[in-house]
Design a protein around this motif. Structure first.
Motif, PDB file in Angstrom:
ATOM      1  N   SER A  13       0.834  -1.199   0.000  1.00  0.00           N
ATOM      2  CA  SER A  13       0.000   0.000   0.000  1.00  0.00           C
ATOM      3  C   SER A  13       0.870   1.251   0.000  1.00  0.00           C
ATOM      4  CB  SER A  13      -0.919  -0.004   1.224  1.00  0.00           C
ATOM      5  OG  SER A  13      -1.761   1.122   1.229  1.00  0.00           O
ATOM      6  N   ALA A  14       1.930   1.245   0.803  1.00  0.00           N
ATOM      7  CA  ALA A  14       2.854   2.391   0.820  1.00  0.00           C
ATOM      8  C   ALA A  14       3.553   2.547  -0.526  1.00  0.00           C
ATOM      9  CB  ALA A  14       3.879   2.212   1.935  1.00  0.00           C
ATOM     10  N   TRP A  15       3.921   1.425  -1.131  1.00  0.00           N
ATOM     11  CA  TRP A  15       4.573   1.456  -2.449  1.00  0.00           C
ATOM     12  C   TRP A  15       3.639   2.086  -3.485  1.00  0.00           C
ATOM     13  CZ3 TRP A  15       9.408   0.202  -4.206  1.00  0.00           C
ATOM     14  CH2 TRP A  15       9.564   0.034  -5.588  1.00  0.00           C
ATOM     15  N   LEU A  16       2.347   1.750  -3.417  1.00  0.00           N
ATOM     16  CA  LEU A  16       1.380   2.311  -4.354  1.00  0.00           C
ATOM     17  C   LEU A  16       1.262   3.818  -4.174  1.00  0.00           C
ATOM     18  CD1 LEU A  16      -0.853   2.064  -6.478  1.00  0.00           C
ATOM     19  CD2 LEU A  16      -2.453   1.526  -4.623  1.00  0.00           C
ATOM     20  N   VAL A  17       1.229   4.281  -2.926  1.00  0.00           N
ATOM     21  CA  VAL A  17       1.158   5.721  -2.667  1.00  0.00           C
ATOM     22  C   VAL A  17       2.371   6.429  -3.266  1.00  0.00           C
ATOM     23  CG1 VAL A  17       1.184   7.488  -0.868  1.00  0.00           C
ATOM     24  CG2 VAL A  17      -0.233   5.454  -0.584  1.00  0.00           C
ATOM     25  N   CYS A  18       3.566   5.878  -3.042  1.00  0.00           N
ATOM     26  CA  CYS A  18       4.788   6.477  -3.601  1.00  0.00           C
ATOM     27  C   CYS A  18       4.771   6.464  -5.123  1.00  0.00           C
ATOM     28  CB  CYS A  18       6.016   5.739  -3.075  1.00  0.00           C
ATOM     29  SG  CYS A  18       6.301   5.922  -1.307  1.00  0.00           S
ATOM     30  N   ALA A  19       4.244   5.379  -5.696  1.00  0.00           N
ATOM     31  CA  ALA A  19       4.191   5.281  -7.156  1.00  0.00           C
ATOM     32  C   ALA A  19       3.296   6.360  -7.743  1.00  0.00           C
ATOM     33  CB  ALA A  19       3.683   3.892  -7.564  1.00  0.00           C
ATOM     34  N   VAL A  20       2.156   6.600  -7.117  1.00  0.00           N
ATOM     35  CA  VAL A  20       1.233   7.616  -7.620  1.00  0.00           C
ATOM     36  C   VAL A  20       1.824   9.014  -7.440  1.00  0.00           C
ATOM     37  CG1 VAL A  20      -1.036   8.654  -7.284  1.00  0.00           C
ATOM     38  CG2 VAL A  20      -0.786   6.173  -7.260  1.00  0.00           C
ATOM     39  N   MET A  21       2.486   9.255  -6.307  1.00  0.00           N
ATOM     40  CA  MET A  21       3.132  10.553  -6.100  1.00  0.00           C
ATOM     41  C   MET A  21       4.210  10.795  -7.155  1.00  0.00           C
ATOM     42  SD  MET A  21       3.450  10.506  -1.946  1.00  0.00           S
ATOM     43  CE  MET A  21       4.497  11.953  -1.902  1.00  0.00           C
ATOM     44  N   ALA A  22       5.014   9.775  -7.422  1.00  0.00           N
ATOM     45  CA  ALA A  22       6.065   9.911  -8.429  1.00  0.00           C
ATOM     46  C   ALA A  22       5.464  10.147  -9.812  1.00  0.00           C
ATOM     47  CB  ALA A  22       6.946   8.661  -8.432  1.00  0.00           C
ATOM     48  N   TYR A  23       4.377   9.462 -10.110  1.00  0.00           N
ATOM     49  CA  TYR A  23       3.712   9.664 -11.401  1.00  0.00           C
ATOM     50  C   TYR A  23       3.233  11.103 -11.539  1.00  0.00           C
ATOM     51  CZ  TYR A  23       0.217   9.466 -15.064  1.00  0.00           C
ATOM     52  OH  TYR A  23      -0.506   9.731 -16.197  1.00  0.00           O
ATOM     53  N   ASN A  24       2.564  11.609 -10.495  1.00  0.00           N
ATOM     54  CA  ASN A  24       2.034  12.971 -10.557  1.00  0.00           C
ATOM     55  C   ASN A  24       3.151  14.004 -10.723  1.00  0.00           C
ATOM     56  OD1 ASN A  24      -0.602  12.119 -10.283  1.00  0.00           O
ATOM     57  ND2 ASN A  24      -0.628  12.342  -8.069  1.00  0.00           N
ATOM     58  N   LEU A  25       4.240  13.833  -9.994  1.00  0.00           N
ATOM     59  CA  LEU A  25       5.357  14.777 -10.088  1.00  0.00           C
ATOM     60  C   LEU A  25       6.018  14.718 -11.470  1.00  0.00           C
ATOM     61  CD1 LEU A  25       6.963  14.285  -6.563  1.00  0.00           C
ATOM     62  CD2 LEU A  25       5.728  16.302  -7.383  1.00  0.00           C
ATOM     63  N   THR A  26       6.169  13.514 -11.987  1.00  0.00           N
ATOM     64  CA  THR A  26       6.815  13.368 -13.295  1.00  0.00           C
ATOM     65  C   THR A  26       5.956  13.950 -14.400  1.00  0.00           C
ATOM     66  OG1 THR A  26       7.838  11.320 -12.481  1.00  0.00           O
ATOM     67  CG2 THR A  26       7.941  11.730 -14.844  1.00  0.00           C
ATOM     68  N   ARG A  27       4.657  13.687 -14.343  1.00  0.00           N
ATOM     69  CA  ARG A  27       3.770  14.253 -15.366  1.00  0.00           C
ATOM     70  C   ARG A  27       3.706  15.772 -15.253  1.00  0.00           C
ATOM     71  NH1 ARG A  27       3.065  14.249 -18.972  1.00  0.00           N
ATOM     72  NH2 ARG A  27       0.855  14.695 -19.287  1.00  0.00           N
ATOM     73  N   THR A  28       3.770  16.300 -14.031  1.00  0.00           N
ATOM     74  CA  THR A  28       3.806  17.751 -13.859  1.00  0.00           C
ATOM     75  C   THR A  28       5.052  18.336 -14.508  1.00  0.00           C
ATOM     76  OG1 THR A  28       2.585  17.581 -11.780  1.00  0.00           O
ATOM     77  CG2 THR A  28       3.803  19.616 -12.168  1.00  0.00           C
ATOM     78  N   ALA A  29       6.178  17.645 -14.346  1.00  0.00           N
ATOM     79  CA  ALA A  29       7.412  18.097 -14.992  1.00  0.00           C
ATOM     80  C   ALA A  29       7.248  18.110 -16.509  1.00  0.00           C
ATOM     81  CB  ALA A  29       8.576  17.198 -14.586  1.00  0.00           C
ATOM     82  N   GLY A  30       6.584  17.099 -17.052  1.00  0.00           N
ATOM     83  CA  GLY A  30       6.355  17.059 -18.487  1.00  0.00           C
ATOM     84  C   GLY A  30       5.483  18.207 -18.972  1.00  0.00           C
ATOM     85  N   ILE A  31       4.454  18.555 -18.195  1.00  0.00           N
ATOM     86  CA  ILE A  31       3.580  19.665 -18.570  1.00  0.00           C
ATOM     87  C   ILE A  31       4.345  20.987 -18.531  1.00  0.00           C
ATOM     88  CG2 ILE A  31       1.545  20.981 -17.862  1.00  0.00           C
ATOM     89  CD1 ILE A  31       0.328  18.325 -16.925  1.00  0.00           C
ATOM     90  N   LEU A  32       5.179  21.161 -17.513  1.00  0.00           N
ATOM     91  CA  LEU A  32       5.969  22.395 -17.425  1.00  0.00           C
ATOM     92  C   LEU A  32       7.000  22.482 -18.550  1.00  0.00           C
ATOM     93  CD1 LEU A  32       6.582  22.580 -13.564  1.00  0.00           C
ATOM     94  CD2 LEU A  32       4.965  23.920 -14.925  1.00  0.00           C
ATOM     95  N   ALA A  33       7.524  21.328 -18.969  1.00  0.00           N
ATOM     96  CA  ALA A  33       8.489  21.321 -20.078  1.00  0.00           C
ATOM     97  C   ALA A  33       7.822  21.599 -21.411  1.00  0.00           C
ATOM     98  CB  ALA A  33       9.225  19.982 -20.129  1.00  0.00           C
ATOM     99  N   ALA A  34       6.505  21.356 -21.481  1.00  0.00           N
ATOM    100  CA  ALA A  34       5.690  21.662 -22.659  1.00  0.00           C
ATOM    101  C   ALA A  34       6.213  20.920 -23.902  1.00  0.00           C
ATOM    102  CB  ALA A  34       5.636  23.170 -22.897  1.00  0.00           C
ATOM    103  N   GLY A  35       5.756  21.368 -25.055  1.00  0.00           N
ATOM    104  CA  GLY A  35       6.172  20.723 -26.298  1.00  0.00           C
ATOM    105  C   GLY A  35       5.734  19.269 -26.364  1.00  0.00           C
ATOM    106  N   THR A  36       6.649  18.411 -26.794  1.00  0.00           N
ATOM    107  CA  THR A  36       6.340  16.990 -26.931  1.00  0.00           C
ATOM    108  C   THR A  36       6.172  16.285 -25.588  1.00  0.00           C
ATOM    109  OG1 THR A  36       8.705  16.477 -27.034  1.00  0.00           O
ATOM    110  CG2 THR A  36       7.564  16.863 -29.130  1.00  0.00           C
TER     111      THR A  36
END
Length: 280
Positions: free
Chosen positions: A202-225
Motif C-alpha cells: 500500500s505504501a509502495w502504491l502511494v509512492c508510485a502515484v506521487m512519483a507519477y504525478n510529479l513526473t507528469r507535472t514536470a512534463g507539462i511544465l516542459a511543454a512541447g512533446t
C-alpha cells in the motif's frame, strides 16, 4: 489510488474513492460551484456509487446493464426519435467482430433504482445508442424486442440544456485517461509489488502515484512533446540527462552535449521551477 485486499469486485471501495476525488476537486480551480461529470462503466452502476457522486455535487454518466427495466424503457422510444451519428473513428464491436462507424442515438426519461424506496430513486435520462445487428440469428418463430439493432445505454443526470442527446453520447464515449495512467504505472513502479505484506504494498502504491504525478507535472511544465509523454519518456529525456556538473567562478553549471534535442524542454522546466530573479 486505493489498494484493496483479495479478489475484490470493481465497485468495492468505489464510493470512498469517488468521495475523496470529488472533495479534492473542490479545492482546485475553478473551485466550488463548478459541475463535475463522473463517468463509469456498468460495473459501477449501483445506487451507492451514483448517490455518492450526486451527494458530492457531481453529475453522473454511467453505462447500464440491459435488464428488464432498461429494455422496457428503450421499447418506448419512437422510431422517428433516433438521430444518426457518425464516429470520427470507427469503434470495434467485440460481439460481432466488426468495426462500426455509424449509429443512431435517442433518449428517454428514466428513473434509476426503482426497486429501492421512493426517497432513494434517482431521476435522470437514459441515452441509448443503437447500431445495426450484423450477427442475426436464425428466426425461431419468437419475435424479439431487439431483432434488428444492438443497443448500448447509459444513465446520466446532466441537464439536457447542457448536453443534448448527441453531445451526451459523445462525452460518455470519450477515451478514459485513467487507462493510460494504469498502463504507465504498470510499465514502471507497479510492474511488480515489492512485498508480501499488504501495508508495504500500500505504501509502495502511494509512492508510485506521487512519483507519477510529479513526473507528469514536470512534463507539462516542459511543454512541447512532453505535454502528453509517458513518464518513462520524461525520465529518460529530462531526468536522466547526459550532463556533467562543473564548478566555475563559484557557480555550479550543467554542461550538456551540443545539439541536444531536448534542450528547450529542459530549459522551460528549469525556468518554471527556478524563475530568474525579478529586478527591483
Amino acid at each position: 489510488q486505493r489498494l484493496r485486499r483479495g479478489a475484490a469486485g470493481s465497485p468495492r471501495g468505489a464510493c470512498r474513492l469517488i468521495a475523496d476525488a470529488l472533495a479534492t476537486l473542490k479545492r482546485l480551480p475553478p473551485g466550488p460551484g463548478a459541475r463535475v461529470l463522473v463517468r463509469a462503466d456498468s460495473a459501477f452502476y449501483g445506487h451507492a456509487t451514483v448517490a455518492t457522486a450526486l451527494k458530492a455535487g457531481a453529475d453522473v454518466s454511467v453505462t447500464v446493464r440491459m435488464n428488464l427495466a432498461v429494455k422496457a424503457a428503450i421499447a418506448t422510444i419512437a422510431d422517428d426519435a433516433w438521430t444518426g451519428i457518425e464516429y470520427p473513428e470507427a469503434i470495434y464491436d467485440e460481439t460481432t467482430g466488426t468495426w462500426a462507424s455509424k449509429a443512431e442515438v435517442a433518449e428517454v426519461s428514466f428513473t434509476a433504482f426503482t426497486s429501492r424506496k421512493k426517497a432513494e430513486r434517482i431521476p435522470g435520462r437514459l441515452v441509448v445508442r443503437r447500431i445495426p445487428e450484423l450477427n442475426l440469428r436464425q428466426d425461431d418463430g419468437q419475435p424479439t424486442l431487439f431483432d434488428t439493432h444492438r443497443f448500448h445505454a447509459f444513465f446520466t443526470t446532466v441537464d439536457p440544456e447542457v448536453l443534448d442527446t448527441v453531445a451526451a453520447d459523445r462525452t460518455h464515449r470519450q477515451h478514459a485517461i485513467i487507462e493510460q495512467v494504469n498502463a504507465d504505472l504498470k510499465d514502471s513502479a507497479l510492474a511488480h509489488l515489492p512485498s508480501g505484506h499488504f501495508g508495504a504494498n500500500s505504501a509502495w502504491l502511494v509512492c508510485a502515484v506521487m512519483a507519477y504525478n510529479l513526473t507528469r507535472t514536470a512534463g507539462i511544465l516542459a511543454a512541447g512533446t512532453f505535454t502528453k509523454a509517458r513518464t518513462g519518456t520524461i525520465r529518460a529525456r529530462l531526468v536522466n540527462i547526459p550532463a556533467r556538473i562543473a564548478s566555475s567562478a563559484r557557480k555550479i553549471r550543467i554542461r550538456l552535449p551540443e545539439a541536444w534535442p531536448w534542450q528547450q524542454g529542459l530549459e522551460r522546466l528549469f525556468t518554471a521551477i527556478h524563475p530568474p530573479p525579478q529586478s527591483a
